[in-house]
Design a protein around this motif. Structure first.
Motif, short mmCIF file in Angstrom:
data_model
loop_
_atom_site.label_atom_id
_atom_site.label_comp_id
_atom_site.label_asym_id
_atom_site.label_seq_id
_atom_site.Cartn_x
_atom_site.Cartn_y
_atom_site.Cartn_z
N ILE B 163 0.85 -1.20 0.00
CA ILE B 163 0.00 0.00 0.00
C ILE B 163 0.88 1.25 0.00
N LEU B 164 1.87 1.28 0.89
CA LEU B 164 2.88 2.35 0.87
C LEU B 164 4.22 1.69 0.56
N PRO B 165 5.09 2.37 -0.21
CA PRO B 165 6.35 1.73 -0.64
C PRO B 165 7.26 1.38 0.54
N ARG B 166 7.98 0.27 0.41
CA ARG B 166 8.80 -0.21 1.53
C ARG B 166 9.95 0.74 1.86
N TRP B 167 10.49 1.42 0.83
CA TRP B 167 11.58 2.36 1.13
C TRP B 167 11.10 3.43 2.09
N TYR B 168 9.80 3.78 2.00
CA TYR B 168 9.26 4.80 2.89
C TYR B 168 9.18 4.26 4.33
N GLY B 169 8.95 2.96 4.47
CA GLY B 169 8.99 2.33 5.79
C GLY B 169 10.37 2.43 6.39
N TYR B 170 11.38 2.12 5.58
CA TYR B 170 12.77 2.22 6.07
C TYR B 170 13.14 3.66 6.37
N LEU B 171 12.62 4.60 5.56
CA LEU B 171 12.89 6.02 5.80
C LEU B 171 12.38 6.42 7.19
N ASN B 172 11.19 5.91 7.55
CA ASN B 172 10.63 6.22 8.87
C ASN B 172 11.53 5.72 9.99
N ILE B 173 12.10 4.53 9.82
CA ILE B 173 12.99 3.99 10.85
C ILE B 173 14.24 4.87 10.97
N TRP B 174 14.75 5.30 9.81
CA TRP B 174 15.91 6.20 9.78
C TRP B 174 15.60 7.49 10.55
N VAL B 175 14.45 8.10 10.23
CA VAL B 175 14.06 9.36 10.88
C VAL B 175 13.90 9.14 12.39
N GLY B 176 13.31 7.99 12.76
CA GLY B 176 13.09 7.70 14.18
C GLY B 176 14.39 7.61 14.95
N ILE B 177 15.36 6.91 14.39
CA ILE B 177 16.64 6.75 15.08
C ILE B 177 17.33 8.11 15.23
N LEU B 178 17.27 8.92 14.18
CA LEU B 178 18.03 10.17 14.19
C LEU B 178 17.33 11.30 14.93
N SER B 179 16.06 11.11 15.28
CA SER B 179 15.38 12.12 16.08
C SER B 179 15.77 11.99 17.54
N ALA B 180 16.14 10.78 17.95
CA ALA B 180 16.38 10.48 19.37
C ALA B 180 17.35 11.45 20.08
N PRO B 181 18.47 11.91 19.44
CA PRO B 181 19.40 12.78 20.17
C PRO B 181 18.77 14.06 20.70
N GLY B 182 17.60 14.47 20.20
CA GLY B 182 16.92 15.64 20.75
C GLY B 182 16.60 15.48 22.23
N ALA B 183 16.59 14.22 22.69
CA ALA B 183 16.25 13.92 24.08
C ALA B 183 17.18 14.56 25.10
N VAL B 184 18.44 14.78 24.73
CA VAL B 184 19.44 15.08 25.75
C VAL B 184 19.78 16.57 25.87
N VAL B 185 19.05 17.46 25.18
CA VAL B 185 19.48 18.86 25.15
C VAL B 185 19.51 19.51 26.53
N GLY B 186 18.80 18.96 27.49
CA GLY B 186 18.82 19.52 28.85
C GLY B 186 20.18 19.39 29.52
N LEU B 187 21.01 18.49 29.02
CA LEU B 187 22.31 18.24 29.66
C LEU B 187 23.41 19.19 29.20
N PHE B 188 23.24 19.81 28.02
CA PHE B 188 24.37 20.52 27.41
C PHE B 188 24.03 21.96 27.05
N LYS B 189 25.03 22.84 27.20
CA LYS B 189 24.86 24.22 26.73
C LYS B 189 25.74 24.52 25.53
N ILE B 190 26.77 23.70 25.31
CA ILE B 190 27.59 23.87 24.10
C ILE B 190 27.79 22.51 23.44
N GLY B 191 28.30 22.53 22.21
CA GLY B 191 28.64 21.28 21.54
C GLY B 191 27.52 20.72 20.68
N PRO B 192 27.76 19.55 20.07
CA PRO B 192 26.80 19.02 19.09
C PRO B 192 25.45 18.61 19.68
#
Lengths: 200, 233
Positions: B163-192
């Motif tokens: 129904i939806l292309p499989r590459w789009y499923g894999y794209l969602n997993i990619w986006v999910g993994i790479l969104s996770a680092p947003g979780a830690v911004v409370g710990l840092f004031k400088i750096g990546p």
């Protein structure tokens, strides 16, 4: 029917391991890790003394142990793919071996992290340890997803241990597991081995 | 099958993205975000200089969170079509999506609070503005759950023509993994991993841009071939 060709003609035109869509995730991940690696390298060059001082606290032995665990795990999953291709009942045993080694990797990581935290080196205690915990943490997320996938693969085998699911699913999962392995080898080289400037 | 309504629903996605971007960039001037190391006076001065921008931007953010629903509904309809009678991961996607829009609404509200009273103390202004920044970046955590759930639905599709292309499923997993680092911004004031850093802000922001663009094209293609009426088993 040969499961490797699985009812389509891709074998004639050159075979893409797993399925084409999977490579969106593989190349996307490699691209972003590339950016992360460059960010780290720039930081390492910018402040070699402070980075090197923290870097010396890492245990190369544990890092090497984890490298061997993941490489061996990858070796087992590659053989599981071969076993499935031949229809051999050894597929499940090989998948479980890969799973056990991957779990051991997580165990070593927990011991390693625990040691650093015990010595007061935590997530934001120095710029190096931020990179170390965050990068190995993002990698660990990949490992955990991979272990979930391997567990699911083991359940797709019949009672004799032979692979029963679509061949491309097993092959694609193996490709992802190799990616996890490749990223770790890069991290091991960058975080544990590569020294820069005066602290080398 | 209601293709016009579905297409209209898809366009709520880019409309939401546009409002979001207008609020952040020309109105509030927080794209890229100000540094977490700025002092009380500097943050308060930034809000002061862009007071109207913050107030109007706050309205746009709250509006964005209010008009995105047709877009979410179209995604959920396709996921439900794939998953069938017991749509577990479709429901997870829908619930987390809802939660995520709530944080966007609160983000607009926090920036409104920062700019509302010209006589507020400087600390108060910075506190509310900081809360706005956190609400902008930290909700990447529930985002990870949502994208992985969406990916799981799409990849379990066993139809000969998915129904939806499989590459789009894999794209969602990619986006999910790479969104996770947003979780830690409370710990840092400088750096990546600070809220203006490459790993916690730029990568999730660019990846989200890729996701919303790919989602539009994928949904429009699926609507065009009337995939909701597809009767393959």
């Amino acid at each position: 029917m040969n499961p490797a060709t699985d009812g389509n003609e891709t074998a004639l035109r050159g075979h893409i391991p797993g399925e084409p869509g999977l490579w969106v995730l593989i190349f996307g991940d490699l691209l972003v890790f590339g950016v992360l690696f460059v960010t780290y390298a720039v930081s390492l060059v910018g402040d070699p003394d402070a980075m090197g001082l923290s870097q010396q606290k890492l245990s190369r032995g544990l890092g090497l142990a984890n490298t061997i665990l993941l490489l061996t795990s990858s070796w087992f999953i590659a053989h599981a793919v071969n076993a499935a291709r031949r229809g051999s009942p050894r597929a499940r045993r090989l998948i479980l071996a890969a799973l056990a080694l991957g779990t051991a990797f997580v165990g070593v990581k927990v011991v390693e992290w625990g040691g650093h935290i015990g010595h007061g080196d935590t997530l934001n205690s120095s710029s190096f340890f931020t990179f170390y915990f965050m990068y190995t943490g993002i990698h660990l997320l990949h490992v955990l997803i991979g272990l979930g996938v391997l567990t699911w693969l083991a359940r797709q085998c019949d009672s004799s241990g032979a692979w029963t699911g679509p061949f491309a699913v097993l092959e694609g999962s193996a490709v992802f597991w190799h990616l996890v392995d490749l990223l770790w080898v890069m991290l091991f080289a960058l975080l544990y081995l590569l020294r820069h400037g005066a602290a080398a | 099958m209601k293709q016009g309504a579905l297409r209209l629903g898809v366009f709520a996605g880019p409309l939401m993205g546009t409002l979001f971007f207008i609020a952040m960039w020309p109105l509030m001037h927080i794209f890229p975000p100000y540094s977490p190391t700025l002092g009380v006076e500097e943050v308060a001065a930034h809000v002061q200089e862009n007071r109207t921008g913050f107030l109007v931007g706050g309205i746009l953010l709250m509006t964005a969170a209010s008009i995105v629903w047709p877009f979410i509904t179209v995604i959920v309809l396709f996921l439900k079509k794939i998953e069938g009678e017991v749509p577990i991961w479709t429901t997870v996607t829908a619930l987390v999506f809802t939660f995520g829009q709530f944080t966007v609404f609160l983000c607009g509200l926090a920036f409104t609070m920062a700019a509302f009273r010209p006589d507020a103390s400087l600390e108060m202004v910075r506190t509310w503005s900081d809360l706005g920044m956190f609400l902008l970046v930290i909700p990447a955590i529930p985002g990870t759950t949502q994208y992985l759930a969406t990916g799981a639905v799409i990849l379990q599709d066993r139809r000969a023509r998915p129904i939806l292309p499989r590459w789009y499923g894999y794209l969602n997993i990619w986006v999910g993994i790479l969104s996770a680092p947003g979780a830690v911004v409370g710990l840092f004031k400088i750096g990546p991993f600070a809220w203006n850093g490459i790993a916690a802000f730029w990568i999730p922001a660019i990846v989200f841009g890729v996701w919303i663009t790919a989602t539009q094209f994928t949904l429009l293609a699926a609507i065009k071939r009337n995939a909701l009426a597809d009767d393959q088993q």
